[in-house]
Structure formats: structure tokens, C-alpha cells
Design a protein around this motif. Sequence first.
Motif, mmCIF file in Angstrom:
data_model
loop_
_atom_site.group_PDB
_atom_site.id
_atom_site.type_symbol
_atom_site.label_atom_id
_atom_site.label_comp_id
_atom_site.label_asym_id
_atom_site.label_seq_id
_atom_site.Cartn_x
_atom_site.Cartn_y
_atom_site.Cartn_z
ATOM 1 N N VAL A 67 52.906 4.635 89.098
ATOM 2 C CA VAL A 67 54.338 4.655 88.780
ATOM 3 C C VAL A 67 54.923 3.245 88.848
ATOM 4 C CG1 VAL A 67 56.580 5.505 89.534
ATOM 5 C CG2 VAL A 67 54.612 7.042 89.513
ATOM 6 N N ILE A 68 54.560 2.500 89.902
ATOM 7 C CA ILE A 68 55.085 1.140 90.047
ATOM 8 C C ILE A 68 54.567 0.238 88.928
ATOM 9 C CG2 ILE A 68 55.119 -0.895 91.532
ATOM 10 C CD1 ILE A 68 54.929 1.063 93.935
ATOM 11 N N SER A 69 53.295 0.381 88.589
ATOM 12 C CA SER A 69 52.730 -0.433 87.497
ATOM 13 C C SER A 69 53.420 -0.122 86.182
ATOM 14 C CB SER A 69 51.221 -0.179 87.387
ATOM 15 O OG SER A 69 50.554 -0.579 88.568
ATOM 16 N N ASN A 70 53.722 1.152 85.949
ATOM 17 C CA ASN A 70 54.473 1.499 84.744
ATOM 18 C C ASN A 70 55.858 0.861 84.755
ATOM 19 O OD1 ASN A 70 52.424 3.023 83.647
ATOM 20 N ND2 ASN A 70 53.215 4.981 84.370
ATOM 21 N N GLY A 71 56.472 0.796 85.949
ATOM 22 C CA GLY A 71 57.773 0.138 86.055
ATOM 23 C C GLY A 71 57.685 -1.342 85.739
ATOM 24 N N PHE A 72 56.631 -1.998 86.257
ATOM 25 C CA PHE A 72 56.430 -3.415 85.944
ATOM 26 C C PHE A 72 56.206 -3.609 84.445
ATOM 27 C CE2 PHE A 72 54.642 -4.331 90.456
ATOM 28 C CZ PHE A 72 55.946 -4.372 90.938
ATOM 29 N N TYR A 73 55.441 -2.726 83.835
ATOM 30 C CA TYR A 73 55.183 -2.819 82.400
ATOM 31 C C TYR A 73 56.496 -2.697 81.618
ATOM 32 C CZ TYR A 73 53.103 -1.772 77.830
ATOM 33 O OH TYR A 73 52.751 -1.792 76.506
ATOM 34 N N ALA A 74 57.386 -1.773 82.079
ATOM 35 C CA ALA A 74 58.643 -1.537 81.368
ATOM 36 C C ALA A 74 59.578 -2.739 81.467
ATOM 37 C CB ALA A 74 59.333 -0.280 81.926
ATOM 38 N N VAL A 75 59.662 -3.363 82.663
ATOM 39 C CA VAL A 75 60.557 -4.525 82.794
ATOM 40 C C VAL A 75 59.974 -5.731 82.064
ATOM 41 C CG1 VAL A 75 61.548 -3.694 84.965
ATOM 42 C CG2 VAL A 75 59.539 -5.186 85.022
ATOM 43 N N ALA A 76 58.631 -5.857 82.054
ATOM 44 C CA ALA A 76 58.011 -6.962 81.316
ATOM 45 C C ALA A 76 58.252 -6.815 79.820
ATOM 46 C CB ALA A 76 56.502 -6.997 81.618
ATOM 47 N N LYS A 77 58.204 -5.568 79.348
ATOM 48 C CA LYS A 77 58.445 -5.337 77.924
ATOM 49 C C LYS A 77 59.881 -5.673 77.560
ATOM 50 C CE LYS A 77 57.724 -1.861 74.324
ATOM 51 N NZ LYS A 77 57.330 -0.450 74.049
ATOM 52 N N ARG A 78 60.814 -5.366 78.483
ATOM 53 C CA ARG A 78 62.217 -5.703 78.200
ATOM 54 C C ARG A 78 62.424 -7.212 78.230
ATOM 55 N NH1 ARG A 78 67.559 -2.950 81.126
ATOM 56 N NH2 ARG A 78 69.117 -4.112 79.902
ATOM 57 N N CYS A 79 61.657 -7.906 79.089
ATOM 58 C CA CYS A 79 61.715 -9.373 79.088
ATOM 59 C C CYS A 79 61.233 -9.929 77.756
ATOM 60 C CB CYS A 79 60.864 -9.932 80.230
ATOM 61 S SG CYS A 79 61.561 -9.717 81.875
ATOM 62 N N ASP A 80 60.166 -9.311 77.218
ATOM 63 C CA ASP A 80 59.633 -9.769 75.943
ATOM 64 C C ASP A 80 60.606 -9.532 74.796
ATOM 65 O OD1 ASP A 80 57.346 -10.492 77.279
ATOM 66 O OD2 ASP A 80 56.238 -8.661 76.753
ATOM 67 N N ASP A 81 61.537 -8.576 74.981
ATOM 68 C CA ASP A 81 62.515 -8.293 73.931
ATOM 69 C C ASP A 81 63.666 -9.294 73.922
ATOM 70 O OD1 ASP A 81 61.016 -6.127 73.218
ATOM 71 O OD2 ASP A 81 62.204 -4.663 74.349
ATOM 72 N N ASP A 82 63.578 -10.320 74.790
ATOM 73 C CA ASP A 82 64.607 -11.374 74.850
ATOM 74 C C ASP A 82 66.001 -10.776 75.058
ATOM 75 O OD1 ASP A 82 62.717 -13.375 74.449
ATOM 76 O OD2 ASP A 82 62.853 -13.201 72.254
ATOM 77 N N ASP A 83 66.097 -9.897 76.062
ATOM 78 C CA ASP A 83 67.403 -9.319 76.408
ATOM 79 C C ASP A 83 68.188 -10.364 77.193
ATOM 80 O OD1 ASP A 83 69.564 -7.863 77.181
ATOM 81 O OD2 ASP A 83 68.439 -6.142 77.947
ATOM 82 N N PRO A 84 69.287 -10.907 76.637
ATOM 83 C CA PRO A 84 70.009 -11.993 77.325
ATOM 84 C C PRO A 84 70.627 -11.498 78.636
ATOM 85 C CG PRO A 84 71.265 -11.180 75.435
ATOM 86 C CD PRO A 84 69.913 -10.535 75.354
ATOM 87 N N GLY A 85 70.492 -12.319 79.651
ATOM 88 C CA GLY A 85 71.069 -11.988 80.949
ATOM 89 C C GLY A 85 70.293 -10.950 81.728
#
Length: 525
Positions: free
Chosen positions: A411-429
Amino acid sequence: MDDRPGGCHRWRLGVGLVPIGPWALSPEVMISTMDADLRNRGDGLEQRLQSGVAENARLQGELAIALERQTVTAGILNVIASSPTDVQPVFDVISESARRLLAGQTALVTRVVGDMLHLAACTAGSVAGDEEIRTSFPAPLTSSGIHSRVALTSAIAFRSDIETEPDVHPAIKSMARARGYRSIVVVPMLRKGAAIGTIGVSRAEPGTFTASQINLLKTFADQAVIAIENARLFEEVEARTKELAGSLDDLRAAQDRLVQTEKLISLGQLTAGIAHEIKNPLNFVNNFAALSVELTSELNEVLAPVMLPDDIRGEIDELSGLLTDNLQKIVQHGERADSIVKNMLLHSRRGGGEHRPADVNALVEESLNLAYHGARTERPQFDVTLRREFDPDTGMADVFPQEITRVLLNVISNGFYAVAKRCDDDDPGFEPALCAVTLDRGDYVEIRIRDNGVGIPPDVKEKMFNPFFTTKPPGEGTGLGLSMSHDIIVKQHGGRINVETEPGEFTEFTILLPRNTGLSHSIAG
């Protein structure tokens, strides 16, 4: 007619019978006699006419009363039909109608509940009387009140004059004065011979109630019983219908689960068979690839002292490097394949490891650290804010610690994957964060893992616990992690795992584990 010997007379017909002879009456006397006779006849006719008018008026009055009672009775039946589940409107109209038709001051409807008598409806002649009546209920069936006595004995009771009757208790007289009545009649509402309530009417003046009035109250009582029975039967039918519908839904769900279980069993057997068949040749691939890397290194060492032209030496070095790189990739992907096979084998059989009491907060902390370092190993640039909100009262729980750790890591690894993917989407702020929470729930412990990553779409959420379902690119996910996590929490530990998510905002897994599954006691015993 002429007179004849022997005392006979002859009569002459004219306006009247006029005797001819020595006893003949004068015309004036005859007229007076006739007038008196006519007056007597007229008086008799007039008396009979007046008597007939009075009788007709009486009959019309009784007919009007009968029609009114019939109308009221029909109205009550309509109320019963229009409110099959609510008896209160029936009680209200019965109370009002009984008071009006019996010319009473107050009318009451009561219900028997256990050993107490409860007020169901009241139509009082005054506000003070209404308040006094309502404060006297509920009343025990053993109390001295007439309604309680009727409910207890299931027999009609009445008082023609409470003030003068000798056997009336002073408290009853005092209550009657407070309510403002002198006479009262109460009939029971009978179901199978037992009273389930009462209907009573009281009047301010003394006097008896007629048989017609008592029969009317009996009719009202029968209608009230019909309404109560209708409501009871309707509720029973409705409850039974819901129960049957629930049973049908449970049966369908059980059938669906059975079909799904059979599919999963077959899939597990197939998976185990395939995994075992793949594992042996995969071991050869991994072992020979590793051995080939060593042999290449040895070959380079053997060729090192040999004098070769520069172009040949360069070509040999290039080929050796390419061969080494290829062999290392074979080793890397072989290890990846071996990991997949191991996961498949784990998924095809139920849990393992030691079942023992474990500190839940320690398990979560350990899983956080392992998952974080694993993520940093795969992506050195990965960074995330970790927040811990551990309840110190969470304490211990009887679990398979290795299995719970597997779930938390997944579950935690999936959470890390999800936040890393959002980082890759260049979400400002955007600042990646993951929060782990533990809570004491008495007989249960609760673990929450929340990330602020990309979230999960609704169509994916419905299938996320299915075996082999994954949204990760090929080579990054097997689709077995959440499926195994669900089996470990639900089937192995008897707990629950739920997920709340908002696409583009967050995902939160909630794990609820029983403190004691009973397995540790059976193992210890």
C-alpha cells in the motif's frame, strides 16, 4: 212510515234518520247531537294525527342517528384503508366520533403495552381536563382506574353517577371532579378474547348509557382492533418481504462469491502450476547468465597477457563489454521474473509465517522505512514528506507480522508510485506527502495510509482488488499486490480493507484488524 200496532214505528229517510211518532226529536236537538258527534270524531282524528306526526318525527330522528353512525363507521373504515401502517389517525377519528355521537364531554382510546395502559387518543372537553388526563398515563393495569380495570378484565364497565354510587373510591371521585364528568362507560378492544386497549366516553351529567350507545362503542372497538391487526399484519408482511429480499440478495451474493471463488481456485491452481513449471527453466537461465558473466570476466583475464594487434584488442574488448552488459540484463530481468513467480506462488496459497502478538505502531514504522528506502533505491531523486500520527493506545494485535508487513509495503509503495507520478505530471506547487495513522478502536486497530498522489479513477477502483489487474506499465507491476493484500486482511485476519479516493487529489487506504483473531490461542493450546 206510519205507526203500527205493537209499539213499532216507522222511520222516514231524509237528511238523517228521523223517528216519526210520539218520540220524535226536534230538528234543533238532532243538529246539536250531530255536531257533538262530529266534534268527537274530529278530536280523535286530530289526536291520532298528532301521535302519527310525533312517531314520524321520532322515526326520522332515529333514522338520522342511524345514518350518521353508519356514515361515521364508513368513514373510519376509509381511514383504516387509507393508512394501513399508521393506526393513530384511526384512534383520533374514533375518539372524536365517540364523544360527538354519545354527547360526551371526553372520549379516550388506550392501548395495552406489556403491563401498562398507554393513552392512544384523547378528545377532551377542556384544556385543563386534557392535561389532567394525559398526565395520568401510562397507568398500570392494576391501578384503580376504570380503563385499567376494563383492560385487565376484558369486560365492559360503566358508572351512571360517580358522585352518588356507594362503591366509588374517593380518589376516583376526586379524579372525576378534576376531569369534570359524572357518568362514564368503557368498552374493551378485544383480540382473541383478550383486551388490547379500551374506548371510553364520559359525560358531565349523570345518567345511564343506552344499549344502542354501548353497541356503537363496541363497533368502534372492533374497528380499532381491525386497524391494529391490519397494521401488525402489514408490518409483518413488509418485514418478511424485506427479509426474503435480503435472503435473496445474500443468496445471489453467495452464488457470485462461490463462482468467483471457484474461478480464483482454478486460477490459483493454474498459476501455481505455471509458476512451478517456469521456475525450473528460469533458475537455469539465471544461474547460467550469472555464470556467463563470471566466465566473460575470466576470459578477459586470460586474454589480457596475450599480445594482440590494437584493432583486434579493441574489438575483443568491445564485444566482451557488450556480452557482459547483455548478460547483466539477463540476470536483472531474470531476477525480476523470479520475483513475479514467487508472488504468483504466494498468491496461490494462503499466508505463512508466524502468528503472534505484534506492536502495530512498530509494524507501520518499519514498513514506512523499508518502503521509503526501497523507493529511493529505485529512484535516487525521489523525495516525499512522511507524516506519522500513531495512537499510543493502539498497542498489540495478534497477526501474522510478515503478512501485515507485506500489505503495508504494498500500500505504501503504491502511494509512493502515485505521488511520483503526480510529480512527473509537473503539477505546480505540488509537494508529495504520505501520512500513516494508527487508531485504537477497542477490539480492533485501525491503520490509515493516505497519499496526495494522482488518485484512482472510479472504473479502476472497482477492479483494483482483482488478481492480475494493474494500471502500471508492462514490467512495473504484476497486478497481484492489492489482491494479495485483500486476501491477507480479509480472509487471513478477518479484517476489512477499504479505499477512499479522489482522482487528482488523494487516495486513502483504511485497514481494520481485529486485536484477537483466536488463532494464537488455538496455536498456544
